[in-house]
Structure formats: C-alpha cells, structure tokens
Design a protein around this motif. Sequence first.
Motif, short mmCIF file in Angstrom:
data_model
loop_
_atom_site.label_atom_id
_atom_site.label_comp_id
_atom_site.label_asym_id
_atom_site.label_seq_id
_atom_site.Cartn_x
_atom_site.Cartn_y
_atom_site.Cartn_z
N GLY A 230 34.31 41.23 35.67
CA GLY A 230 34.70 42.47 36.29
C GLY A 230 35.41 42.28 37.60
N GLY A 231 36.20 43.24 37.99
CA GLY A 231 36.86 43.22 39.29
C GLY A 231 37.68 41.99 39.52
N ALA A 232 38.33 41.48 38.49
CA ALA A 232 39.10 40.25 38.63
C ALA A 232 40.30 40.48 39.52
CB ALA A 232 39.55 39.76 37.27
N PRO A 233 40.60 39.55 40.42
CA PRO A 233 41.75 39.73 41.30
C PRO A 233 43.05 39.73 40.52
CG PRO A 233 40.88 37.50 41.50
CD PRO A 233 39.93 38.25 40.65
N ALA A 234 43.97 40.55 40.96
CA ALA A 234 45.27 40.59 40.30
C ALA A 234 46.04 39.33 40.66
CB ALA A 234 46.03 41.83 40.74
N ARG A 235 46.56 38.67 39.66
CA ARG A 235 47.32 37.43 39.87
C ARG A 235 48.77 37.82 40.20
NH1 ARG A 235 45.23 32.61 37.95
NH2 ARG A 235 43.21 32.72 36.90
N LYS A 236 49.12 37.76 41.48
CA LYS A 236 50.44 38.23 41.88
C LYS A 236 51.17 37.28 42.81
CE LYS A 236 48.21 41.07 45.47
NZ LYS A 236 48.02 42.44 45.96
N LEU A 237 50.56 36.15 43.20
CA LEU A 237 51.22 35.24 44.13
C LEU A 237 52.14 34.29 43.37
CD1 LEU A 237 48.43 34.32 46.70
CD2 LEU A 237 50.14 36.13 46.79
N SER A 238 53.31 34.08 43.91
CA SER A 238 54.27 33.17 43.31
C SER A 238 53.98 31.73 43.75
CB SER A 238 55.69 33.56 43.72
OG SER A 238 55.83 33.43 45.14
N THR A 239 54.74 30.82 43.19
CA THR A 239 54.56 29.40 43.54
C THR A 239 54.85 29.17 45.02
OG1 THR A 239 55.19 28.74 41.30
CG2 THR A 239 55.34 27.07 43.03
N PHE A 240 55.91 29.80 45.53
CA PHE A 240 56.29 29.56 46.92
C PHE A 240 55.26 30.13 47.89
CE2 PHE A 240 58.63 30.78 50.79
CZ PHE A 240 59.08 29.53 51.19
N LEU A 241 54.92 31.41 47.72
CA LEU A 241 53.99 32.05 48.64
C LEU A 241 52.55 31.59 48.45
CD1 LEU A 241 55.26 35.75 48.69
CD2 LEU A 241 55.61 33.98 50.41
N GLY B 103 33.02 39.84 50.04
CA GLY B 103 31.68 39.36 50.35
C GLY B 103 31.69 37.89 50.73
N ALA B 104 32.44 37.09 49.98
CA ALA B 104 32.55 35.67 50.30
C ALA B 104 33.29 35.45 51.61
CB ALA B 104 33.26 34.94 49.16
N VAL B 105 34.28 36.32 51.90
CA VAL B 105 35.01 36.19 53.17
C VAL B 105 34.08 36.45 54.35
CG1 VAL B 105 36.89 37.11 54.56
CG2 VAL B 105 37.22 36.78 52.11
N LEU B 106 33.28 37.51 54.28
CA LEU B 106 32.35 37.82 55.37
C LEU B 106 31.28 36.75 55.50
CD1 LEU B 106 31.85 41.69 54.93
CD2 LEU B 106 33.34 40.47 56.53
N TYR B 107 30.82 36.24 54.37
CA TYR B 107 29.83 35.15 54.38
C TYR B 107 30.41 33.94 55.12
CZ TYR B 107 25.79 32.69 52.28
OH TYR B 107 24.62 32.02 52.09
N SER B 108 31.64 33.58 54.77
CA SER B 108 32.29 32.44 55.41
C SER B 108 32.59 32.73 56.88
CB SER B 108 33.58 32.08 54.66
OG SER B 108 33.33 31.83 53.30
N TRP B 109 33.00 33.98 57.18
CA TRP B 109 33.26 34.35 58.57
C TRP B 109 32.01 34.15 59.43
CZ3 TRP B 109 30.85 38.12 61.50
CH2 TRP B 109 31.45 38.41 62.74
N GLY B 110 30.83 34.53 58.90
CA GLY B 110 29.59 34.34 59.65
C GLY B 110 29.28 32.88 59.90
N LYS C 216 29.16 37.18 45.67
CA LYS C 216 29.68 37.69 44.40
C LYS C 216 30.41 39.02 44.55
CE LYS C 216 26.05 35.60 41.53
NZ LYS C 216 24.99 35.87 40.54
N VAL C 217 30.19 39.72 45.66
CA VAL C 217 30.73 41.08 45.84
C VAL C 217 32.24 41.01 45.95
CG1 VAL C 217 30.68 43.14 47.27
CG2 VAL C 217 28.61 41.74 47.00
N VAL C 218 32.91 41.87 45.18
CA VAL C 218 34.38 41.94 45.20
C VAL C 218 34.79 43.39 45.37
CG1 VAL C 218 34.70 39.88 43.78
CG2 VAL C 218 34.52 42.11 42.69
N SER C 219 36.01 43.57 45.85
CA SER C 219 36.56 44.91 45.99
C SER C 219 37.09 45.40 44.65
CB SER C 219 37.67 44.92 47.03
OG SER C 219 38.77 44.14 46.58
N ARG C 220 37.54 46.64 44.63
CA ARG C 220 38.09 47.18 43.39
C ARG C 220 39.30 46.39 42.93
NH1 ARG C 220 39.01 53.52 43.28
NH2 ARG C 220 36.73 53.33 43.59
N GLY C 221 40.05 45.86 43.88
CA GLY C 221 41.22 45.06 43.53
C GLY C 221 40.91 43.62 43.22
#
Length: 914
Positions: free
Chosen positions: A30-41, A396-403, A386-391
């Motif tokens: 569920g809530g899988a991230p949209a794959r939108k990044l190109s090779t360059f970016l 959740g992992a970002v905040l965990y790592s930020w802490g 494990k918590v992810v946004s709608r997109g």
Amino acid sequence: MASENSPLLAYRLLGEEGVSFPANGAGGPGGAPARKLSTFLGVVVPTVLSMFSIVVFLRIGFVVGHAGLLQALAMLLVAYVILALTVLSVCAIATNGAVRGGGAYFMISRTLGPEVGGSIGLMFYLANVCGCAVSLLGLVEAILDVFGADASGSSGLRVLPQGYGWSLLYGSLLLGLVGGVCTLGAGLYARASFLTFLLVSGSLASVLVSFVAVGPRDIPLAPRPGPNGSSLPPQVGHFTGFNSSTLKANLDAGYAKDYTTGAMMTFASVFAVLFNGCTGIMAGANMSGELKDPSRAIPLGTIVAVAYTFFIYILLFFLSSFTCDRVLLQEDYGFFRAISLWPPLVLVGIYATSLSASMSSLIGASRILHALAQDDLFGVILAPAKVVSRGGNPWGAVLYSWGLVQLVLLAGKLNTLAAVVTVFYLVAYAAVDLSCLSLEWASAPNFRPTFNLFSWHTCLLGVASCLLMMFLISPGAAGGSLLLMGLLSALLTARGGPSSWGYVSQALLFHQVRKYLLRLDVRKDHVKFWRPQLLLLVGNPRGALPLLRLANQLKKGGLYVLGHVTLGDLDSLPSDPVQPQYGAWLSLVDRAQVKAFVDLTLSPSVRQGAQHLLRISGLGGMKPNTLVLGFYDDAAPQDHFLTDPAFSEPVDGTQEAGAPALSTLFPPPRAPGSPRALSPQDYVATVADALKMNKNVVLARACGALPPERLSRGSGGTSQLHHVDVWPLNLLRPRGGPGYVDVCGLFLLQMATILGMVPAWHSARLRIFLCLGPREAPGAAEGRLRALLSQLRIRAEVREVVWGEGAASEEPEEEEEGDFVNGRRGDAEAEALACSANALVRAQQGRGRGGPGGPEEGDGEVGPATALTFLYLPRPPADSARYLRYLALLEILSRDLGPTLLIHGVTPVTCTDL
C-alpha cells in the motif's frame, strides 16, 4: 515478515498493450511511492554531489601538496578502481531483476539473506545518519570560519556568535531545513538537489576559469602557532600561473605536518582523506524506490557520475600542480577562494556541497530504514518507519532518521566518527561485491544480468580492496564494524527471518556439493575409511524418537537418511501424496536435532517401498550401506511427542503464526491390537532383501528405555555408570572362539566402538563376552581376542562365559548359513536354545534379572546397569515358510534385555593397517 512474490507473477500480459509493470516498486504494501525520478535527477545528481562533498573545495591542495602530483594521481586511480569494482557489482545486480526500495540493502539482503543483509543494512543506515551529521557540522564550521565572531580571517562579516551551544543551534536549524525538504518527498529533494548541483557546477566552473584567467599573485597566509605557544613568522604562498617549474616542484611527494591537526602526514593518511570524500557511489542506488526504471537508471547514472567526478578531480589535480607552489598547497587548503575571480562563489559551492551531502545522507538513510521496517527484521523498534504518506513518501522513516541525526549532533565534534562512517560505507560496498561474487560463483541459471562488464575476478578484487581500505583507514573501526556485523547477524539468526527471499548460500552449497559428489569415486573406497551410512525406516516418528537419536549417534559423520513408505498407487490418486509430507518430516529433523536427510516414497507395500529406498536413496558415493529397522513385536507403541521436551508445543507465542503444530502433522500412534501396515512375513522378507543387496542390517528393540542422558547432545557426564555389552557370536548357532573373527562379529565390535566415540557415551564401559565351548580351556581364547582388540585399537573389558553345553557337544556337521532352524532341530529345541541364550545375556547384564539357565551363579550379581546390548543377528532362513519361526526366535532371544541392537554385517569394516 514481508512476503515475496515471484518476479514473473509481478507482471501481467495485457494483450496488444504490452506489459504492465507493478505499481508497488518499493516493496511495501500500500501507499507505494510514485516512480517519477529520471536517471539524471535520481542518480547522476545525488551521486555526483555525494562524491564531491566538501573535499573538492577544501582538500585538493591538501592531497597534491603532501603527496605530489604523481602520488596524488596514483591515489586517485586506486581509489576509483576500488569504487569502480563496486560499481560493476551494483550494475550487475541492478540489471538482474526488479530493484525495489532500499538500494544497497535490498541488493544485499535478497542475495546474502536477511541475517547478513539486515546487519549490513542497519550499519549502512547508521553510516548515513552519522554522515548527515558530519556534513552538517562541517557546514557549520565552514560558515563560522567566515561569519563567526571569533573568525581569524581579515574578511567576513563575523556576526555569528560561537560556542558549543550556538554550533548545536546552527546545526539543528540546518537539519530542520534538510529534514523539511526530505519529508516533503523525493520530488522536492530532486529539485533541491538539482539546484544545488547547478550552484556547485557554477562554483567549480569559476574555479577552473580562475586558474586560467587570474595572473600570478602572492597570497599571505595566516600565522601558525609555534612549538612553545608563540606564533611562527607569517608565510606567503605563490600562485604562479601555468609554470613548468612549479609543476616539476610539485611532482614528487613532500609530506609534512598538517597545520589543522599537527600530525605528520603519510601516504596512508592522505589516501584515507581522499577516499573518505569519494565514497558516495550508493547515493543514487538508495533512491531505487523512486526511480522510473531502477534497473536502467542505477547502472547508467552511477557510471556517468563516477566518470564525471573522476575527470573533474584529475583536472583539478593538474591545474593545482601547474599553478600553485607547495607552500600554498600545504598551508592553505581553501586556496580556491584566494585565486578565484569572485571568492563568494567558492563559498556558495562549499556550502552547497555540504548541504547536498547532508540531504543525500538523510533521504538515503530514510529509504534504507523504511525498507528495513517493511521487512520487519527488527520488530517493533522500527515500526514507526513503516508510516507513509498518501503519495508513498516514507515520512515516518524521515522523522525517525531526523531524530537520530539530532542526537548525533549533540556529540559536537565528529572528526573521530568520520573514519567510522567511511568504514561502515566500505562494509556495505564489500557486501555488494560479495553478493555479486556469490551469484556468479553459484552459476544459477536465473542470474542473467544485462550488464556484462564484470566477472568473479572483479567481484573478488572489489571485496579484497574494500577490506584492505577499511583497515588502512582505521584498523580499530574496521575490527569493530566486523564485530558489530557478527553480533547483529547472530541476533537476526536467533530471531529468525523470512525464508522466501532465496539464499545464495543454498545455491553455492548446491554447486559445491555437486562438484565434490562427482569427485567422490566409489571405486576408490577403502575399508580403513569406512563409516556407517544409515537408512532408518520409520512408520510413525511419534513412537521412534529415541531410535532416531540413537541412529544419529551411530552414523559417525556418515550419511543418515530417514525413510518412510506411504502406501498407495499413484495411478488411482489425483496427485502425489508424498510431496506435501516433506515439510513435516524436515520440521521433525530440525526439532529432534538430528543430522539426517529425508526420503519418502509411495508404494503398494512397505516391502517394495523399502526396496525402492535401499536402491535409490543417496547420491553417487553417498548411499546407505546399513538398514535400520525397529523390532517387530507386540509392544504397544509410545507417543514420545508427549514426553520429549523438544516436542512440547510452545506456549509463549514463539511459534510462527499460522504454522500447524508438529504434533498435528503425524497421526497418533497405532492402538494395541490394530492392524499393521507391515506383516511379520514382509518384515523378515525386508531384512532378507537388504542382505541380498549387500546391506548391513540393524534391528533395534526397546530403545525407549535408553537412559535419557545417553541420547542427549551433551558430554554425557552422569554419576550413574553404564555398560555396553557386545555378544559378537551367533548365540543360536554356538561354535566357540573362531566365530569372533568373522565379518559379522567384527561389524558388531565396530558399531559398539563408534557409539563409544560419541560424547554422550564416553563414560559407558564396553564389555565383550567370549563364549567358551564345554571342552575349551579358559584363557586361550581370551588371549587371542585381546590380541585382536589390541590390533583394532579397541579398549574393552573381556569376559569369558561357558556356552554351548549339550547342544554344542552334539553339534552335527556344519550347517548351511541361514538354516539354523532347519529340520535337524525341532521347534521346541530351538526355542529352548533361544531361551537359554536369553537367560545367559540377562544374567550378565548386572540388572538383577538372573533367571534359570544361567551357566555361572556368580555372574548375575547386581552392578552397573547395561544401557545397551549388541547381539549377533542371524541370517533369515532361505525358506520363506520359516520366516515366522525365525522372528519368534529373535523375540525370545531379545526378550526383557532392555535396549538391544541385533546386527548383521556383511561388509568388512575394520583394518589393522596404517
């Protein structure tokens, strides 16, 4: 644990529209991230920024000034060869299948298994967390060098207060900025990284133009402290422009003290600094969950980034060597500002590289943590990740790592931690190389990467070079990292991991076992290297657990196969009923802690099934040479699952959810009086079949009465002494002394000796009984037997007993082998002989069972109990009509003897030669 699907099932054909790729590329439900990044970016930009870091602006002069141009180029070449070897492995793994979120962790764990992958993934995550903190503190120091109130330079606003608390505040504010960008998603991060990339590129372009456009100038250097606290005279560095004399002076090494630390520089220390700044090749792979096509973007983008940074480093090394004297290079590591056309642009580049490195480390750490949490390797500790946004953004992992980064920032100066971070990166790189090496060596047909510019030589060289660099940079950190990896692997092994990922270790084992099995030539077998290879036929393991463990002790490092025959005819069945049973039998092997293989077959009768197993079990030179059967009697079978501690069902919730209890996978024991799957006639016929196939036979009776400590896996230390009695003579055909040296008698001695080698049986005393004829003088046969035991290196107590009175004195001419129950001796006489032999054995057991017929009154005194008795098993009669009488005599012979093994050996097993 996260479930894994077959890669082929992740795709579905859509007719003319082609193939639809799975939406859940990150591997999370569920809530899988949209794959939108190109090779360059998604790959080129973050990898370039990570590999440049702050080194490209503040350590070029350091490297060239101390090592000289030639050694600097050699260092750069060696560093990039090491990185390139790992890049080749990354490209190979990334193009071998769908790559989900987690980057390097996903590649390692799906190849080396959850134990190694999880431990290295956690270390890689911690390295990214600490790397983010190091970049932020480096950025704070770079800002305070110019704008700090205590800055020593002559330029700068110098308005920012300094101190530990202020540095922590500045670092926390910058972390909030970085964390905010990463929390809002990979799209914003990619745009911010691209903006940073433009700033860094513009700053580097200004530096490159300045080398050409700026004329020669003298650059005053800040005074350095002297040895006694006094200041040294101020020095002046020279920017000479392109000058061949400057190049010649900078070719060779000129190692001196580092003015920032006061330490004397060496090749290793300078190389470590250069390599520390280049270890960002996984920045693009960490974004695998957000890439449109990770299997293409990761190899292409990483190779482009490595080639681009290598070219820039080479160019900067040459330009610095041509235009700057050694004093400037060694005494002002930030000389780019002094020679720049517009110095503030260099500052922008320094700040931008530090900020981009911290962003790359934080978002890479969050993706690794999210993948670890999705795989549930560390339980509830990582549940918030494990918590992810709608997109699909794992905020959740970002905040965990930020802490965690905020906690690391509290430590302040992290110069010592920088080496640990680099070592952790190298552990991950070595693991990627090892993963690719394992896949290549396993020769699995499904390892077909589209990237072919690698071999097992490059992988092996990559592993070795990464390990070498670890110990070169910091021996202590390298040893500690390997110890930490071992502890984490042990923790994950004890906790248990998913079994559906596929373990390359199994493929490697298969490859090696097949290779060595082909080399195991049965034509080169020799008796001095003989070992028992057992096939134990089991009807219901509930009643055979003690025999399972006893057979495991008798194998002496040989083959041990558990065989079972399921009655039926495949023609009348819709499917094979045997295949679903393997899981239960393998669980039985694990729970009983025996080293056995499992072989099951379907047959109309047990006898035919036993023939099948005797012929086809094993492979090559590893085939059973001994058949083990339980004894056929009327004793009610016991359910050892109810009393054995290893088979008591867990009550603390440790059993895997949804898994059926082992006790439900096997039927309850046969009730007394119920029909059996095997008739007495077929039982004896099975024994005869095994002997015809030149297999040794062991019939085990009353193994449930074995002392529990003798079946344990420990040392067998016990206060109670036990005997192991061996009767290496056919008691139903008494012949006297010569019978001890036949093949079957020696086989009994060998099996009893093997049992004594097991730690649980070390304290048991081996007794061998020498049966004397009525007219045979005592002592002579015992001397011959002791001489034989000495040659065979068998330590045992020898006892003489008189046997064969009456029967032996009237013994007719030599009987045909297997015809001891022929017409020459009636049923009553044969039963009397078996009863007499049984009484003789019981009288010698020291169990206080001395019964009538004991030939010597003094031999039945109570002493140490006999734990196990080895008896000579006669051959079955040639006439199948006498099978029932044969079985009845065996029952009388072994009645009330306690645990007994009736053994008939047909192959030579002892050797007196070296």
